[in-house]
Design a protein around this motif. Structure first.
Motif, PDB file in Angstrom:
ATOM      1  N   ALA A 148       0.855  -1.185   0.000  1.00 43.16           N
ATOM      2  CA  ALA A 148       0.000   0.000   0.000  1.00 43.16           C
ATOM      3  C   ALA A 148       0.890   1.233   0.000  1.00 43.16           C
ATOM      4  N   PRO A 149       0.325   2.402  -0.354  1.00 46.38           N
ATOM      5  CA  PRO A 149       1.091   3.642  -0.181  1.00 46.38           C
ATOM      6  C   PRO A 149       1.594   3.768   1.251  1.00 46.38           C
ATOM      7  N   LEU A 150       2.725   4.423   1.415  1.00 46.63           N
ATOM      8  CA  LEU A 150       3.430   4.410   2.695  1.00 46.63           C
ATOM      9  C   LEU A 150       2.596   4.928   3.858  1.00 46.63           C
ATOM     10  N   ASP A 151       1.880   6.041   3.666  1.00 46.00           N
ATOM     11  CA  ASP A 151       1.120   6.600   4.783  1.00 46.00           C
ATOM     12  C   ASP A 151       0.009   5.652   5.219  1.00 46.00           C
ATOM     13  N   ARG A 152      -0.648   5.012   4.258  1.00 41.69           N
ATOM     14  CA  ARG A 152      -1.722   4.075   4.595  1.00 41.69           C
ATOM     15  C   ARG A 152      -1.147   2.804   5.221  1.00 41.69           C
ATOM     16  N   LEU A 153      -0.025   2.352   4.705  1.00 43.99           N
ATOM     17  CA  LEU A 153       0.628   1.157   5.247  1.00 43.99           C
ATOM     18  C   LEU A 153       0.922   1.336   6.735  1.00 43.99           C
ATOM     19  N   ILE A 154       1.529   2.472   7.087  1.00 47.88           N
ATOM     20  CA  ILE A 154       1.884   2.711   8.488  1.00 47.88           C
ATOM     21  C   ILE A 154       0.633   2.872   9.339  1.00 47.88           C
ATOM     22  N   ALA A 155      -0.347   3.619   8.828  1.00 51.74           N
ATOM     23  CA  ALA A 155      -1.575   3.827   9.598  1.00 51.74           C
ATOM     24  C   ALA A 155      -2.274   2.509   9.909  1.00 51.74           C
ATOM     25  N   LEU A 156      -2.285   1.576   8.949  1.00 54.25           N
ATOM     26  CA  LEU A 156      -2.964   0.303   9.141  1.00 54.25           C
ATOM     27  C   LEU A 156      -2.204  -0.644  10.060  1.00 54.25           C
ATOM     28  N   SER A 157      -0.879  -0.535  10.073  1.00 54.50           N
ATOM     29  CA  SER A 157      -0.076  -1.553  10.762  1.00 54.50           C
ATOM     30  C   SER A 157       0.573  -1.088  12.051  1.00 54.50           C
ATOM     31  N   THR A 158       0.412   0.176  12.423  1.00 55.22           N
ATOM     32  CA  THR A 158       1.091   0.655  13.619  1.00 55.22           C
ATOM     33  C   THR A 158       0.646  -0.090  14.872  1.00 55.22           C
ATOM     34  N   ARG A 159      -0.569  -0.654  14.854  1.00 61.08           N
ATOM     35  CA  ARG A 159      -1.035  -1.391  16.038  1.00 61.08           C
ATOM     36  C   ARG A 159      -0.245  -2.677  16.272  1.00 61.08           C
ATOM     37  N   LEU A 182       5.253  12.035   4.313  1.00 62.98           N
ATOM     38  CA  LEU A 182       4.780  11.638   5.636  1.00 62.98           C
ATOM     39  C   LEU A 182       4.841  12.793   6.622  1.00 62.98           C
ATOM     40  N   PRO A 183       3.999  12.754   7.667  1.00 63.98           N
ATOM     41  CA  PRO A 183       4.173  13.709   8.765  1.00 63.98           C
ATOM     42  C   PRO A 183       5.575  13.591   9.355  1.00 63.98           C
ATOM     43  N   GLN A 184       6.097  14.696   9.870  1.00 64.53           N
ATOM     44  CA  GLN A 184       7.466  14.728  10.365  1.00 64.53           C
ATOM     45  C   GLN A 184       7.784  13.644  11.395  1.00 64.53           C
ATOM     46  N   PRO A 185       6.894  13.347  12.356  1.00 63.63           N
ATOM     47  CA  PRO A 185       7.248  12.291  13.321  1.00 63.63           C
ATOM     48  C   PRO A 185       7.454  10.940  12.649  1.00 63.63           C
ATOM     49  N   TRP A 186       6.707  10.668  11.591  1.00 63.88           N
ATOM     50  CA  TRP A 186       6.871   9.398  10.874  1.00 63.88           C
ATOM     51  C   TRP A 186       8.148   9.405  10.059  1.00 63.88           C
ATOM     52  N   GLN A 187       8.451  10.553   9.448  1.00 68.91           N
ATOM     53  CA  GLN A 187       9.688  10.635   8.662  1.00 68.91           C
ATOM     54  C   GLN A 187      10.907  10.329   9.522  1.00 68.91           C
ATOM     55  N   ARG A 188      10.902  10.800  10.753  1.00 64.53           N
ATOM     56  CA  ARG A 188      12.065  10.635  11.630  1.00 64.53           C
ATOM     57  C   ARG A 188      12.306   9.182  12.028  1.00 64.53           C
ATOM     58  N   MET A 189      11.325   8.332  11.835  1.00 60.09           N
ATOM     59  CA  MET A 189      11.496   6.916  12.139  1.00 60.09           C
ATOM     60  C   MET A 189      12.428   6.217  11.160  1.00 60.09           C
ATOM     61  N   PHE A 190      12.550   6.753   9.952  1.00 60.09           N
ATOM     62  CA  PHE A 190      13.119   5.985   8.838  1.00 60.09           C
ATOM     63  C   PHE A 190      14.437   6.556   8.330  1.00 60.09           C
ATOM     64  N   HIS A 191      15.245   5.652   7.780  1.00 61.66           N
ATOM     65  CA  HIS A 191      16.342   6.048   6.912  1.00 61.66           C
ATOM     66  C   HIS A 191      16.233   5.230   5.628  1.00 61.66           C
ATOM     67  N   ALA A 212      -1.516   6.940  16.425  1.00 65.75           N
ATOM     68  CA  ALA A 212      -2.340   7.733  15.505  1.00 65.75           C
ATOM     69  C   ALA A 212      -2.428   9.189  15.923  1.00 65.75           C
ATOM     70  N   GLU A 213      -2.323   9.445  17.239  1.00 64.47           N
ATOM     71  CA  GLU A 213      -2.462  10.821  17.727  1.00 64.47           C
ATOM     72  C   GLU A 213      -1.280  11.688  17.311  1.00 64.47           C
ATOM     73  N   GLN A 214      -0.187  11.069  16.852  1.00 68.47           N
ATOM     74  CA  GLN A 214       0.988  11.825  16.447  1.00 68.47           C
ATOM     75  C   GLN A 214       0.974  12.196  14.977  1.00 68.47           C
ATOM     76  N   ARG A 215      -0.003  11.745  14.259  1.00 73.09           N
ATOM     77  CA  ARG A 215       0.013  11.854  12.796  1.00 73.09           C
ATOM     78  C   ARG A 215       0.232  13.275  12.322  1.00 73.09           C
ATOM     79  N   GLY A 216      -0.439  14.210  12.915  1.00 70.65           N
ATOM     80  CA  GLY A 216      -0.369  15.579  12.400  1.00 70.65           C
ATOM     81  C   GLY A 216       0.660  16.455  13.052  1.00 70.65           C
ATOM     82  N   LYS A 217       1.500  15.955  13.927  1.00 73.66           N
ATOM     83  CA  LYS A 217       2.437  16.798  14.681  1.00 73.66           C
ATOM     84  C   LYS A 217       3.753  16.967  13.940  1.00 73.66           C
TER      85      LYS A 217
END
Length: 217
Positions: A148-159, A182-191, A212-217
Motif C-alpha cells: 500500500a502507499p506508505l502513509d496508509r501502510l503505516i496507519a494500518l499496521s502501527t497497532r 509523511l508527517p514529520q514524526p513518521w519521517q524521523r522513524m526511517f532512513h 495515531a495521535e501523532q500523525r499531524g504533529k
C-alpha cells in the motif's frame, strides 16, 4: 560484492551464500520454492512473467536482502500483503523466526500454505484476511513489498508495532518521495537504504511505533 548491485542469477546466489551461508537443506528449499512459484504462476498471476528469467535477482535475493537488514533480531516477523510469499517465505527459509503472512486473497493463501507444508516451514502462519481484521500482536519486524502507499501502510499496521519494531519497506524508485510526504514524526522513524537488486530502488528502514495521535504533529 559489498555494495555491488546484483545483476545475474549467479551473483544473486553467490550473495545469498556469502551473507547467509545456507545449509544444503536451505538451498534445496530455496530451489523448490522458486520452482513452485514458477509453476503456480501458470495458474494465477503471482509475479510478472517478464521477471521469471531473473527470478533469483528480482524476487529471491530481493526478499533476502530484507533479512540482511535485520540480522540480529528475533521474535515475530509480520509480512503484509505477502502475495506469493515475497519476502516472507524466503525469510522463513533462511531464518527460524516465527513468520505471519498476511494475505486476503484465498488462492494466494492456498499457495502460501501449500509451500509452507511442502517445505516443512512449521514456523509459518498464514492470516487469510484483510489486515484490518487480523488480530493484533506485537511484531519484532514488519515488512511489506508492494502492499500500500506508505502513509496508509503505516496507519494500518502501527497497532502491530512496539517501540523496538523494525520496519523494512521496499518502495522502489519512489521511496524518497513517499517518505517526504509523511508527517514529520513518521519521517524521523526511517532512513533509506540502497536496494541490492536495482540501482534505482530504495528500501525504507525504520524503528519504533507512532501512535495515531501523532500523525499531524
Amino acid at each position: 560484492m559489498a555494495n555491488e548491485v546484483l545483476a545475474s542469477e549467479e551473483q544473486a546466489r553467490g550473495w545469498i551464500g556469502d551473507v547467509f551461508a545456507p545449509t544444503a537443506r536451505q538451498w534445496e528449499r530455496l530451489d523448490r520454492f522458486a520452482a513452485m512459484l514458477i509453476e503456480e504462476n501458470g495458474r494465477q498471476n503471482l509475479i510478472a512473467a517478464s521477471t521469471i528469467p531473473g527470478l533469483w535477482v528480482r524476487h529471491i535475493a530481493d526478499s533476502a536482502q530484507l533479512l540482511a537488514l535485520d540480522p540480529a533480531r528475533d521474535g515475530l516477523w509480520v509480512d503484509l500483503g505477502s502475495g506469493p510469499g515475497l519476502p516472507g517465505l524466503v525469510v522463513a527459509i533462511l531464518s527460524p523466526r516465527p513468520m505471519l503472512l498476511v494475505e486476503s486473497r484465498r488462492r494466494r493463501c492456498e499457495f502460501l500454505r501449500g509451500v509452507a507444508a511442502d517445505l516443512d516451514l512449521t514456523q509459518v502462519e498464514v492470516a487469510e484476511a484483510p489486515l484490518e481484521r487480523v488480530e493484533t500482536r506485537a511484531a519484532a519486524t514488519i515488512s511489506a513489498r508492494a502492499f500500500a502507499p506508505l502513509d496508509r501502510l503505516i496507519a494500518l499496521s502501527t497497532r502491530f508495532s512496539t517501540e523496538s519494531t523494525r520496519w523494512l519497506l521496499p518502495k522502489g524508485r519512489n521511496a524518497v518521495k513517499e517518505l517526504a510526504l509523511l508527517p514529520q514524526p513518521w519521517q524521523r522513524m526511517f532512513h533509506v537504504e540502497q536496494s541490492r537488486t536495482d540501482a534505482e530502488s530504495r528500501i525504507l528502514v525504520g524503528e519504533g511505533r507512532i501512535g495515531a495521535e501523532q500523525r499531524g504533529k
